[in-house]
Design a protein around this motif. Structure first.
Motif, PDB file in Angstrom:
ATOM      1  N   UNK A  49       4.032  -9.265 -13.653  1.00  0.00           N
ATOM      2  CA  UNK A  49       3.622  -8.161 -12.790  1.00  0.00           C
ATOM      3  C   UNK A  49       2.280  -7.592 -13.243  1.00  0.00           C
ATOM      4  N   UNK A  50       1.387  -7.331 -12.279  1.00  0.00           N
ATOM      5  CA  UNK A  50       0.101  -6.699 -12.540  1.00  0.00           C
ATOM      6  C   UNK A  50      -0.051  -5.507 -11.605  1.00  0.00           C
ATOM      7  N   UNK A  51      -0.485  -4.380 -12.165  1.00  0.00           N
ATOM      8  CA  UNK A  51      -0.608  -3.169 -11.350  1.00  0.00           C
ATOM      9  C   UNK A  51      -1.869  -2.395 -11.697  1.00  0.00           C
ATOM     10  N   UNK A  52      -2.564  -1.907 -10.653  1.00  0.00           N
ATOM     11  CA  UNK A  52      -3.736  -1.064 -10.804  1.00  0.00           C
ATOM     12  C   UNK A  52      -3.500   0.212  -9.997  1.00  0.00           C
ATOM     13  N   UNK A  53      -3.927   1.338 -10.527  1.00  0.00           N
ATOM     14  CA  UNK A  53      -3.710   2.559  -9.777  1.00  0.00           C
ATOM     15  C   UNK A  53      -4.348   3.770 -10.411  1.00  0.00           C
ATOM     16  N   UNK A  54      -4.001   4.913  -9.853  1.00  0.00           N
ATOM     17  CA  UNK A  54      -4.485   6.189 -10.355  1.00  0.00           C
ATOM     18  C   UNK A  54      -3.341   7.187 -10.258  1.00  0.00           C
TER      19      UNK A  54
ATOM     20  N   UNK B 150       3.148  -9.129  -8.038  1.00  0.00           N
ATOM     21  CA  UNK B 150       4.178  -9.695  -8.895  1.00  0.00           C
ATOM     22  C   UNK B 150       4.448 -11.141  -8.491  1.00  0.00           C
ATOM     23  N   UNK B 151       4.428 -12.030  -9.478  1.00  0.00           N
ATOM     24  CA  UNK B 151       4.785 -13.434  -9.248  1.00  0.00           C
ATOM     25  C   UNK B 151       6.155 -13.695  -9.864  1.00  0.00           C
TER      26      UNK B 151
ATOM     27  N   UNK C  30       4.782 -11.262  -4.502  1.00  0.00           N
ATOM     28  CA  UNK C  30       5.030  -9.976  -3.871  1.00  0.00           C
ATOM     29  C   UNK C  30       3.804  -9.086  -4.038  1.00  0.00           C
ATOM     30  N   UNK C  31       3.346  -8.517  -2.923  1.00  0.00           N
ATOM     31  CA  UNK C  31       2.212  -7.590  -2.946  1.00  0.00           C
ATOM     32  C   UNK C  31       2.700  -6.229  -2.458  1.00  0.00           C
ATOM     33  N   UNK C  32       2.407  -5.193  -3.200  1.00  0.00           N
ATOM     34  CA  UNK C  32       2.871  -3.856  -2.837  1.00  0.00           C
ATOM     35  C   UNK C  32       1.738  -2.849  -2.966  1.00  0.00           C
ATOM     36  N   UNK C  33       1.548  -2.040  -1.916  1.00  0.00           N
ATOM     37  CA  UNK C  33       0.658  -0.880  -1.968  1.00  0.00           C
ATOM     38  C   UNK C  33       1.542   0.348  -1.836  1.00  0.00           C
TER      39      UNK C  33
ATOM     40  N   UNK D  94       6.273   6.307  -0.674  1.00  0.00           N
ATOM     41  CA  UNK D  94       6.163   5.292   0.369  1.00  0.00           C
ATOM     42  C   UNK D  94       5.412   4.087  -0.131  1.00  0.00           C
ATOM     43  N   UNK D  95       5.725   2.908   0.409  1.00  0.00           N
ATOM     44  CA  UNK D  95       4.993   1.721   0.023  1.00  0.00           C
ATOM     45  C   UNK D  95       5.011   0.690   1.153  1.00  0.00           C
ATOM     46  N   UNK D  96       3.981  -0.149   1.171  1.00  0.00           N
ATOM     47  CA  UNK D  96       3.918  -1.286   2.082  1.00  0.00           C
ATOM     48  C   UNK D  96       4.150  -2.527   1.233  1.00  0.00           C
ATOM     49  N   UNK D  97       5.089  -3.352   1.649  1.00  0.00           N
ATOM     50  CA  UNK D  97       5.612  -4.430   0.799  1.00  0.00           C
ATOM     51  C   UNK D  97       5.471  -5.743   1.520  1.00  0.00           C
TER      52      UNK D  97
END
Length: 219
Positions: free
Chosen positions: A141-146, A163-164, A195-198, A216-219
């Motif tokens: 899993x890789x995540x970028x954010x604020x 996430x792979x 899997x891509x999630x915003x 909330x998230x878009x998956x």
């Protein structure tokens, strides 16, 4: 640990871990070793697996920056499938707090095995067919954010996550009795997935006693 079900499927679990860490001013290290195994008993004597993960970390703490970086090496053998797998999982945890907690950019990366032992699968689905196991898989899993907070009562987070999943398992019906809408038991199929999630969330705390949140998230 010892686990069994009403069909006579028995497994014994043995796990151990060790860790040592130390900071030398701004720099430091953190090394951990995890061992985990399942051994089938009686009718599951030909099933089992063992895994070892070594987790070295370099740490840096100075001013507005907090960093932990490294790579986890994992080895897992599955007796029931005669397959041994090795993975190199990335590890990154970096936070830059230049605005005193109001706006904190961050990046994270991590990985681990997906446990396909009968004991683990039966916890996910108690109707799994007796003795069913799945090949070892991996999740990276890789995540970028604020994230940040304001006024001591408001906190928020917005992120993008990738996430792979290698050898992801899911359940399929094996048999449906005549006249019944429910499956009698379940088996396993595996596949890879990306899997891509915003996502974003916000939380408000009132007077320290009432918390309201929106996610909330878009998956």
């Amino acid at each position: 640990a010892y686990s069994y079900d009403l069909h006579g499927s028995e497994m014994v679990n043995l796990g151990a871990n060790a860790r040592v860490a130390q900071m030398f001013g701004k720099h430091g290290f953190d090394v951990g070793v995890d061992y985990d195994s399942y051994y089938g008993v009686a009718k599951l004597a030909d099933r089992g697996n063992q895994s070892v993960i070594i987790r070295p970390r370099y740490m840096f703490r100075a001013g507005i920056v907090r960093l932990a970086a490294g790579a986890d090496y994992g080895y897992r053998s599955s007796k029931g499938f005669d397959i041994a797998r090795s993975y190199l999982f990335p590890h990154l945890d970096i936070v830059v707090d230049a605005f005193k907690g109001y706006v904190i950019p961050y990046a994270q990366a991590s990985g681990d095995f997906i446990d396909g032992s009968f004991e683990a699968l039966s916890r996910e689905n108690p109707y799994i067919a007796a003795g069913v196991t799945a090949p070892t898989g991996a999740r990276i899993s890789t995540e970028f954010g604020v994230s940040g907070s304001a006024m001591q009562c408001l906190s928020y987070k917005a992120y993008f996550n990738y996430t792979h999943l290698d050898n992801m398992h899911y359940f399929v019906s094996l048999y449906k009795p005549t006249g019944s809408e429910f499956a009698d038991s379940f088996g396993i199929v595996t596949d890879n997935a990306n899997i891509y999630t915003i996502g974003a969330n916000i939380e408000y705390m009132y007077a320290g006693v009432l918390t309201a949140g929106l996610d909330g998230h878009y998956y």
